[in-house]
Design an enzyme around this catalytic site. Structure first.
Site, mmCIF file in Angstrom:
data_model
loop_
_atom_site.group_PDB
_atom_site.id
_atom_site.type_symbol
_atom_site.label_atom_id
_atom_site.label_comp_id
_atom_site.label_asym_id
_atom_site.label_seq_id
_atom_site.Cartn_x
_atom_site.Cartn_y
_atom_site.Cartn_z
ATOM 1 N N ASN A 12 -1.753 2.415 -0.910
ATOM 2 C CA ASN A 12 -2.091 1.756 -2.290
ATOM 3 C C ASN A 12 -3.821 1.582 -2.534
ATOM 4 O O ASN A 12 -4.274 0.793 -1.860
ATOM 5 C CB ASN A 12 -1.385 0.241 -2.254
ATOM 6 C CG ASN A 12 -1.846 -0.648 -3.475
ATOM 7 O OD1 ASN A 12 -2.459 -0.020 -4.430
ATOM 8 N ND2 ASN A 12 -1.619 -1.743 -3.489
ATOM 9 N N TRP A 13 -4.445 2.403 -3.434
ATOM 10 C CA TRP A 13 -5.686 2.467 -3.223
ATOM 11 C C TRP A 13 -6.266 1.195 -4.378
ATOM 12 O O TRP A 13 -7.416 1.129 -4.335
ATOM 13 C CB TRP A 13 -6.205 3.827 -4.082
ATOM 14 C CG TRP A 13 -5.849 4.874 -3.059
ATOM 15 C CD1 TRP A 13 -5.184 4.918 -1.830
ATOM 16 C CD2 TRP A 13 -6.203 6.375 -3.501
ATOM 17 N NE1 TRP A 13 -5.289 6.368 -1.399
ATOM 18 C CE2 TRP A 13 -5.768 6.970 -2.312
ATOM 19 C CE3 TRP A 13 -6.842 6.831 -4.420
ATOM 20 C CZ2 TRP A 13 -5.952 8.476 -2.354
ATOM 21 C CZ3 TRP A 13 -7.065 8.355 -4.515
ATOM 22 C CH2 TRP A 13 -6.739 9.173 -3.065
ATOM 23 N N LYS A 14 -5.407 0.561 -4.811
ATOM 24 C CA LYS A 14 -5.634 -0.543 -5.879
ATOM 25 C C LYS A 14 -6.871 0.088 -6.892
ATOM 26 O O LYS A 14 -6.816 0.996 -7.172
ATOM 27 C CB LYS A 14 -6.137 -1.699 -5.085
ATOM 28 C CG LYS A 14 -5.226 -2.083 -3.824
ATOM 29 C CD LYS A 14 -5.349 -3.543 -3.465
ATOM 30 C CE LYS A 14 -4.672 -3.687 -2.083
ATOM 31 N NZ LYS A 14 -4.454 -4.930 -1.723
ATOM 32 N N HIS A 98 4.038 -5.844 -6.990
ATOM 33 C CA HIS A 98 2.833 -5.928 -5.962
ATOM 34 C C HIS A 98 2.542 -7.674 -6.281
ATOM 35 O O HIS A 98 2.443 -7.968 -7.284
ATOM 36 C CB HIS A 98 1.914 -5.107 -6.151
ATOM 37 C CG HIS A 98 0.875 -5.229 -4.980
ATOM 38 N ND1 HIS A 98 -0.169 -6.422 -4.672
ATOM 39 C CD2 HIS A 98 0.568 -4.562 -3.845
ATOM 40 C CE1 HIS A 98 -0.794 -6.040 -3.746
ATOM 41 N NE2 HIS A 98 -0.259 -4.833 -2.990
ATOM 42 N N GLU A 100 -0.424 -8.905 -6.247
ATOM 43 C CA GLU A 100 -1.358 -8.934 -7.044
ATOM 44 C C GLU A 100 -0.755 -9.112 -8.367
ATOM 45 O O GLU A 100 -1.464 -9.653 -9.314
ATOM 46 C CB GLU A 100 -2.439 -8.018 -6.682
ATOM 47 C CG GLU A 100 -3.280 -8.256 -5.511
ATOM 48 C CD GLU A 100 -3.596 -6.970 -4.693
ATOM 49 O OE1 GLU A 100 -3.894 -5.956 -5.138
ATOM 50 O OE2 GLU A 100 -4.107 -7.213 -3.405
ATOM 51 N N GLU A 169 5.801 -7.514 1.782
ATOM 52 C CA GLU A 169 4.390 -7.718 2.076
ATOM 53 C C GLU A 169 4.249 -9.404 1.884
ATOM 54 O O GLU A 169 4.235 -9.867 0.668
ATOM 55 C CB GLU A 169 3.551 -7.162 0.927
ATOM 56 C CG GLU A 169 3.853 -5.659 0.812
ATOM 57 C CD GLU A 169 2.609 -4.940 0.207
ATOM 58 O OE1 GLU A 169 1.985 -4.238 0.851
ATOM 59 O OE2 GLU A 169 2.234 -5.255 -0.913
ATOM 60 N N GLY A 175 -4.958 -7.913 2.650
ATOM 61 C CA GLY A 175 -6.126 -8.030 2.743
ATOM 62 C C GLY A 175 -7.172 -9.099 3.643
ATOM 63 O O GLY A 175 -8.067 -9.350 3.404
ATOM 64 N N SER A 214 -2.289 -5.824 5.986
ATOM 65 C CA SER A 214 -3.400 -5.529 6.991
ATOM 66 C C SER A 214 -2.612 -4.611 8.034
ATOM 67 O O SER A 214 -2.861 -4.940 9.019
ATOM 68 C CB SER A 214 -3.783 -7.037 7.578
ATOM 69 O OG SER A 214 -4.387 -7.651 6.510
ATOM 70 N N GLY A 235 -2.766 -0.914 2.118
ATOM 71 C CA GLY A 235 -3.876 -1.260 1.212
ATOM 72 C C GLY A 235 -5.337 -0.690 1.835
ATOM 73 O O GLY A 235 -5.618 0.553 1.755
ATOM 74 N N GLY A 236 -6.155 -1.475 2.318
ATOM 75 C CA GLY A 236 -7.747 -1.489 2.762
ATOM 76 C C GLY A 236 -7.544 0.005 3.778
ATOM 77 O O GLY A 236 -8.395 0.863 3.511
HETATM 78 C C1 PEP Z 1 -1.325 -4.038 -0.103
HETATM 79 O O1 PEP Z 1 -2.130 -4.388 -1.026
HETATM 80 O O2 PEP Z 1 -0.190 -3.495 -0.619
HETATM 81 C C2 PEP Z 1 -1.842 -4.096 1.236
HETATM 82 C C3 PEP Z 1 -0.831 -3.967 2.112
HETATM 83 O O3 PEP Z 1 -3.382 -4.211 1.237
HETATM 84 P P1 PEP Z 1 -3.984 -4.409 3.083
HETATM 85 O O4 PEP Z 1 -3.255 -3.241 3.725
HETATM 86 O O5 PEP Z 1 -5.400 -4.247 2.561
HETATM 87 O O6 PEP Z 1 -3.484 -5.861 3.302
#
Ligand code: PEP
Length: 257
Positions: A12-14, A98, A100, A169, A175, A214, A235-236
């Site tokens: 997920n590049w956001k 998600h 967010e 999640e 994050g 994470s 994500g990151g």
């Molecule tokens: C996400 O936003 O779906 C996610 C899992 O982010 P991160 O891996 O950065 O925690």
């Protein structure tokens, strides 16, 4: 593990890499694919890079996801993107619900369920996110919250007879560099699968349940080794092809055992 539950690693590049840099990242991910034959790879670039990334990945075993959609097919919804538009852009997947979107944009369970229905109607595979906040976890409400979020779209996915992925999640792990331990993740994943099994055994055995929050190269193996963890939503670490590849490599090594 059933064949439908092949490991799935989705990035997920956001709101990052929306233009030429996104195409470069997609190309770098596509170059990893030949060494990851046992893993399904999905990237979710921003809308502005979807078509170009899908073009870059064509025939290269990396599929492309939208990060959101509007449940209507077309209409006066300024700024929104529909499921048929994602299909036109070359997507096969879409991330929905998600945290967010739920927290920052007020998306309620019922609205997420409408989006899931719209995605399935168009032929997209949704990755539907569920997860509790830190307050809900410390209050002992994790399973109650996750089950409420799941029940909202359970009938929709049970009726569809099409593949769906669910991403657990925990909001406190996104994050933050704090991840659920493998046992904590497994407890929730098993509860989700039990819920699915309450609807139909076929639904429970075909649905991939991803862990997200994470996930990094150094914790991926332990998380992915848990019985009901069928992959990861990253994500990151998905913004760097080497890190994303190392996470997918951990899934590949486990699948090869
Ligand atoms: C996400 O936003 O779906 C996610 C899992 O982010 P991160 O891996 O950065 O925690």
């Amino acid at each position: 593990m059933t064949p439908e539950r092949r490991p799935l690693i989705a990035g997920n590049w956001k709101m990052h890499f929306g233009g030429a840099a996104g195409v470069e990242l997609a190309q770098a991910v596509a170059q990893l694919a030949p060494a990851l034959a046992r893993v399904d790879l999905v990237i979710a670039p921003p809308f502005t890079a979807l078509a170009a990334c899908a073009h870059e990945c064509e025939g290269r075993r990396v599929q492309v996801a939208g990060q959101n959609l509007h449940p209507g097919d077309a209409g006066a919804f300024t700024g929104e993107i529909s499921a048929p538009m994602l299909i036109d852009a070359g997507c096969r997947w879409v991330i929905l619900g998600h945290s967010e979107r739920r927290q920052l944009f007020g998306e309620a369970d019922a609205f997420v369920a409408e989006k899931v229905a719209s995605a399935l109607r168009a032929g997209l595979t949704p990755i539907v996110c569920v997860g509790e906040t830190l307050d809900e976890r410390t209050g002992g409400r994790t399973l109650e919250v996750v089950s409420r979020q799941l029940v909202a779209f359970l009938d929709v996915i049970a009726a569809a007879q099409a593949p769906v992925a669910i991403a657990y999640e925990p909001v406190w792990a996104i994050g933050t560099d704090k991840n659920a331990g493998p046992a904590e993740a497994q407890e929730v994943h098993a509860a989700i699968r039990r819920h699915l099994g309450g609807k139909s055994a076929a639904l429970a055995s075909r649905t991939r349940i991803l862990y997200g929050g994470s996930v990094k190269p150094d914790n991926a193996r332990d998380l992915l080794a848990a019985t009901d963890v069928d992959g990861a939503l990253v994500g990151g670490a998905s913004l760097d092809a080497a890190s994303f590849g190392a996470i997918a490599g951990a899934a590949e090594a486990l699948a090869a055992r």
